[in-house]
Write an enzyme that holds these catalytic residues in place. Structure first.
Site, PDB file in Angstrom:
ATOM      1  N   ALA A  42       0.853  -1.194   0.000  1.00 48.75           N
ATOM      2  CA  ALA A  42       0.000   0.000   0.000  1.00 48.75           C
ATOM      3  C   ALA A  42       0.884   1.237   0.000  1.00 48.75           C
ATOM      4  CB  ALA A  42      -0.918   0.011   1.226  1.00 48.75           C
ATOM      5  N   GLU A 132     -16.491  -0.117 -10.104  1.00 45.71           N
ATOM      6  CA  GLU A 132     -17.685  -0.455  -9.307  1.00 45.71           C
ATOM      7  C   GLU A 132     -17.728   0.304  -7.975  1.00 45.71           C
ATOM      8  OE1 GLU A 132     -20.299  -3.039 -10.230  1.00 45.71           O
ATOM      9  OE2 GLU A 132     -21.118  -1.601  -8.810  1.00 45.71           O
ATOM     10  N   LYS A 208     -20.922  10.674 -10.014  1.00 44.22           N
ATOM     11  CA  LYS A 208     -21.501   9.324 -10.110  1.00 44.22           C
ATOM     12  C   LYS A 208     -22.555   9.260 -11.220  1.00 44.22           C
ATOM     13  CE  LYS A 208     -20.669   8.625  -5.191  1.00 44.22           C
ATOM     14  NZ  LYS A 208     -21.218   8.872  -3.858  1.00 44.22           N
ATOM     15  N   GLY A 309     -18.820   3.998   3.080  1.00 45.47           N
ATOM     16  CA  GLY A 309     -18.330   3.246   4.227  1.00 45.47           C
ATOM     17  C   GLY A 309     -17.237   2.272   3.823  1.00 45.47           C
TER      18      GLY A 309
HETATM   19  N1  HSE Z   1     -18.893  10.901  -0.018  1.00 41.36           N
HETATM   20  C1  HSE Z   1     -19.536   9.832  -0.690  1.00 41.36           C
HETATM   21  C2  HSE Z   1     -20.979   9.753  -0.208  1.00 41.36           C
HETATM   22  C3  HSE Z   1     -18.809   8.551  -0.404  1.00 41.36           C
HETATM   23  O1  HSE Z   1     -21.284  10.336   0.818  1.00 41.36           O
HETATM   24  O2  HSE Z   1     -21.788   9.137  -0.864  1.00 41.36           O
HETATM   25  C4  HSE Z   1     -19.200   7.428  -1.286  1.00 41.36           C
HETATM   26  O3  HSE Z   1     -18.952   7.705  -2.613  1.00 41.36           O
END
Ligand code: HSE
Length: 449
Positions: A42, A132, A208, A309
């Site tokens: 990492a 994903e 997204k 999460g």
């Molecule tokens: N900050 C983003 C949310 C994290 O609250 O949905 C997940 O993409």
């Protein structure tokens, strides 16, 4: 057979989730993909902190601050990029691809803005590029839309795709809590982005939505053309009026195919939206996400789960990793294309501007309490051929009524049927020009889904 080695770029909330899921479920995962898979390296900025986290989780991982050594490491086949931000993530991913590594990324900003470049590089170097974990955390919605619905023509995608925003709106509505107080809790729980304005101003949801729209409609990524509004300006008063009218206020990302004079165009927008309380989406609370897809063969299908999460997002990355392990040694051009459609078959579908969006509207007009005001307002809506669905006229608020010198003001709430946004904005400008309307009209979009 030797194990497949995974290198992480970043070892924060999501990186630790990936390592934990891979370690805990190692036997199941080996049975699924035929090879053992382990995180061996990492790269991080703060080595001591990451070493402490790895030790606490009982993970044997080599931690370094030299990310270039991880993306070029000869033993590593797969990179999980979970560092976030555009740079240095972009350069590191391009370098990893050039070194023949497959990549899974949780970095929706990176893919939404630079995906077209990254997918081309992945194709050039014959490796896979998965994302994903970038959308809706633990919900396998990319796979569902890209593969499960591959036989469908998709009409629309509408979802709650920012967990932090939904967590804040839920707590503000149910507990009457202060915006900043809830935001701090979301940050402490690891839901919020490093820059939380991305969450509350709608940018994260727009990243997204950009990805979802491309895999739904087979179009290049067009983040720059998404209409973006966040939740900062949502007032408690409007949440209450919406509830009285049978609606919940949710922050939605919406991608909708439209037919304009025989030609296909799309609406791409993220904004606070009133939706009927009876809709399943209206009952998605806290950090949970849900994506509603409308497609021709299936009809409506809904995907629900934790949108952020550590292990939920880690789980999504591990699913990408398993696909990559199964494909090791084969020609990636025979795999599912990253944007669901063949790269040379993407269509440059035009994105409609704000004026051409069609939706219902919630309008809260603060007006003087005197004869004729309602008729003036109704006259303006009528002139623009805007059909009204509901009208709610409230008592003047107590503070205002107590001030004897001020004109008595009262809120008038209107719900319109679907109308072109440009027409509604013209009508609102005329309402705001009325002498009896002293302040700006609050306008929120309404979707019946
Ligand atoms: N900050 C983003 C949310 C994290 O609250 O949905 C997940 O993409």
């Amino acid at each position: 057979m030797s194990s497949v080695k995974v290198g992480l770029l970043g070892f924060g909330t999501v990186g630790q989730g990936i390592a934990s899921v891979l370690a805990r479920n190692a036997d199941e995962i080996t049975r699924r993909c035929g090879r053992r898979v382990e995180v061996t390296h990492a790269a991080v900025r703060d080595v001591a902190k990451a070493q402490a986290a790895a030790a606490e989780a009982n993970l044997d991982i080599q931690i370094t601050d030299d990310a270039a050594s991880v993306v070029s490491h000869p033993d590593i086949d797969i990179i999980c990029e979970v560092m976030g931000g555009e740079q240095p993530a972009l350069d590191l991913c391009l370098s990893a691809l050039a070194h023949g590594k497959h990549i899974s990324t949780a970095n929706k900003a990176l893919v939404a803005v630079h995906g077209n470049t990254l997918f081309a590089a992945a194709q050039k170097y014959k490796v896979m590029f998965g994302f994903e974990p970038s959308v809706a955390g633990g919900i396998p919605v990319i796979k569902a839309v890209r593969e499960g619905l591959a036989g469908n023509r998709i009409n629309s995608v509408a979802g709650i795709i920012n967990g932090t925003g939904n967590f804040i709106l839920t707590a503000m509505t149910d507990q009457g809590r202060d915006f900043n107080d809830v935001l701090q809790e979301a940050q402490a729980l690891g839901y919020a982005e490093a820059d939380p304005s991305f969450d509350v101003d709608g940018v994260d949801a727009a990243h997204k939505l950009t990805l979802l729209a491309s895999i739904a409609f087979g179009m290049p990524l067009k983040f720059d053309e998404v209409l973006i509004e966040g939740i900062r300006n949502i007032e408690q008063e409007d949440v209450v009026h919406a509830n009285e009218l049978g609606y919940a206020v949710k922050h939605l990302g919406i991608a909708r195919r439209r037919n304009i004079e025989g030609k296909t165009a799309v609406e791409l927008r993220v904004h606070p939206t009133l939706i009927p309380q009876r809709q399943l989406l209206a009952n998605v609370h806290g950090v949970m996400n849900a994506v509603l897809v409308d497609s021709d063969a299936v009809g409506q299908s809904l995907y629900y789960g934790p949108g952020a999460g550590s292990e939920p997002t880690g789980s999504a990355a591990v699913a990408d990793v398993i696909d990559m392990v199964r494909a090791l040694g084969s020609d990636p051009t025979h795999q599912v294309p990253p944007l669901a459609f063949q790269g040379n078959a993407l269509e440059d579908i035009p994105v409609l501007g704000a004026d051409d969006i069609e939706t219902g509207f919630y309008c809260r007009i603060t007006a003087e309490d005197k004869p004729g005001v309602m008729a003036d307002i109704a006259g303006i809506f009528g002139k623009h051929n805007i059909s009204l669905e509901a009208i709610l006229q409230k008592e003047p608020d107590a503070d205002n009524a107590a001030d004897e010198n001020a004109a008595t003001l009262l809120p008038i709430v209107l719900l319109s049927h679907q109308v072109r946004e440009g027409v509604m904005r013209q009508a609102i400008a005329e309402v705001e020009a009325l002498q009896s309307v002293p302040s700006a009209v609050v306008l929120l979009r309404v979707e019946n889904l």
